[in-house]
Design a protein around this motif. Structure first.
Motif, mmCIF file in Angstrom:
data_model
loop_
_atom_site.group_PDB
_atom_site.id
_atom_site.type_symbol
_atom_site.label_atom_id
_atom_site.label_comp_id
_atom_site.label_asym_id
_atom_site.label_seq_id
_atom_site.Cartn_x
_atom_site.Cartn_y
_atom_site.Cartn_z
ATOM 1 N N ILE A 66 1.016 -0.906 -0.058
ATOM 2 C CA ILE A 66 -0.092 -0.093 -0.094
ATOM 3 C C ILE A 66 0.768 1.307 -0.308
ATOM 4 C CG2 ILE A 66 -1.716 1.440 0.792
ATOM 5 C CD1 ILE A 66 -2.476 -1.435 2.603
ATOM 6 N N ASP A 70 -3.005 5.391 -0.495
ATOM 7 C CA ASP A 70 -3.718 4.394 0.460
ATOM 8 C C ASP A 70 -4.294 2.792 -2.040
ATOM 9 O OD1 ASP A 70 -3.658 4.962 2.809
ATOM 10 O OD2 ASP A 70 -5.649 6.034 2.529
ATOM 11 N N TYR A 72 -3.621 -0.151 -4.052
ATOM 12 C CA TYR A 72 -2.624 -1.177 -3.992
ATOM 13 C C TYR A 72 -2.459 -1.986 -5.033
ATOM 14 C CZ TYR A 72 -5.905 -1.414 0.294
ATOM 15 O OH TYR A 72 -7.160 -1.254 2.022
ATOM 16 N N GLU A 81 -9.350 -1.259 -4.373
ATOM 17 C CA GLU A 81 -10.388 -0.805 -3.538
ATOM 18 C C GLU A 81 -9.418 -3.042 -3.264
ATOM 19 O OE1 GLU A 81 -14.529 -0.616 -4.017
ATOM 20 O OE2 GLU A 81 -14.434 1.637 -4.743
ATOM 21 N N THR A 119 0.424 6.556 4.505
ATOM 22 C CA THR A 119 -0.634 5.154 4.553
ATOM 23 C C THR A 119 -1.086 5.595 5.793
ATOM 24 O OG1 THR A 119 0.303 3.416 3.692
ATOM 25 C CG2 THR A 119 -1.857 2.812 4.342
ATOM 26 N N THR A 123 -7.070 2.892 6.455
ATOM 27 C CA THR A 123 -5.739 1.832 5.185
ATOM 28 C C THR A 123 -5.784 0.314 5.641
ATOM 29 O OG1 THR A 123 -6.800 3.436 3.739
ATOM 30 C CG2 THR A 123 -5.455 1.443 2.832
ATOM 31 N N THR A 127 -7.453 -3.647 5.435
ATOM 32 C CA THR A 127 -5.918 -4.695 5.030
ATOM 33 C C THR A 127 -5.935 -5.525 5.834
ATOM 34 O OG1 THR A 127 -5.685 -3.248 3.505
ATOM 35 C CG2 THR A 127 -4.873 -4.659 3.259
#
Length: 185
Positions: A66, A70, A72, A81, A119, A123, A127
């Motif tokens: 990440i 934010d 991925y 997402e 980050t 988030t 995760t």
């Protein structure tokens, strides 16, 4: 003649005010309850010893990165997402060597999470929750209960401890949380 001249001026004795203030301070210090925050319930690894660290086959590593915006990078694929991440992790763990791109076995499977210093906390926690939820769903399916019921198991009760151990047998929760990297401007 007035009463004040006859008896003198009315004074309040302040000699015991310091004692009263000290007693009030002591009372409030002793009766105040300070809430302790639990924080994250993450089992830390044991202290590093001189034992050599074994290399992990790249096939057995599910990589999640990440960045500071934010965004991925899941298994080398850029995503915004984490909609299917939980299902992808479950498929990765329970591969048993069938797919050559996924893990050899659940004991060898490692889910790696690496973030940037920028980050967001939300988030990171979302995760980590998705990763743990994938494991909890696997464990719950193995013993035929819901993931919520599995998470509420009390390990101090012998009957529930047996269910917990049976669910986790052979599938350790291998989550590697790497040191965050610095933000490069």
């Amino acid at each position: 003649m007035s009463c004040l001249k006859k008896y003198g001026s009315a004074e309040v004795s302040t000699s015991s005010m310091a004692d009263i203030a000290f007693l009030l301070l002591t009372f409030f210090l002793m009766t105040t309850v300070i809430q302790n925050e639990k924080g994250l319930l993450i089992l830390l690894p044991p202290p590093i010893q001189d034992n050599p660290v074994s290399d992990i086959n790249k096939r057995n590593l599910f990589s999640i990165q990440i960045n500071s915006q934010d965004q991925y990078l899941i298994e080398g694929v850029r995503q915004t997402e984490i909609l299917n991440m939980k299902d992808d992790i479950k498929k990765f763990i329970l591969n048993y060597g069938r797919d050559k791109n996924l893990s050899d076995s659940p004991t060898d499977a490692v889910v790696s999470l690496k973030t940037d210093r920028g980050t967001s906390y939300h988030t990171y926690i979302a995760t980590l929750d998705q990763i743990q939820q994938a494991y909890f769903e696997i464990y719950a399916e193995r013993v035929g209960i819901s993931p919520a019921k599995f998470r509420s198991i009390n390990q101090h009760v012998q009957a529930e401890k047996i269910i917990y151990d049976k669910a986790r047998a052979g599938i350790p929760m291998n989550i590697s949380i790497a040191e965050p990297s610095r933000i490069v401007n």
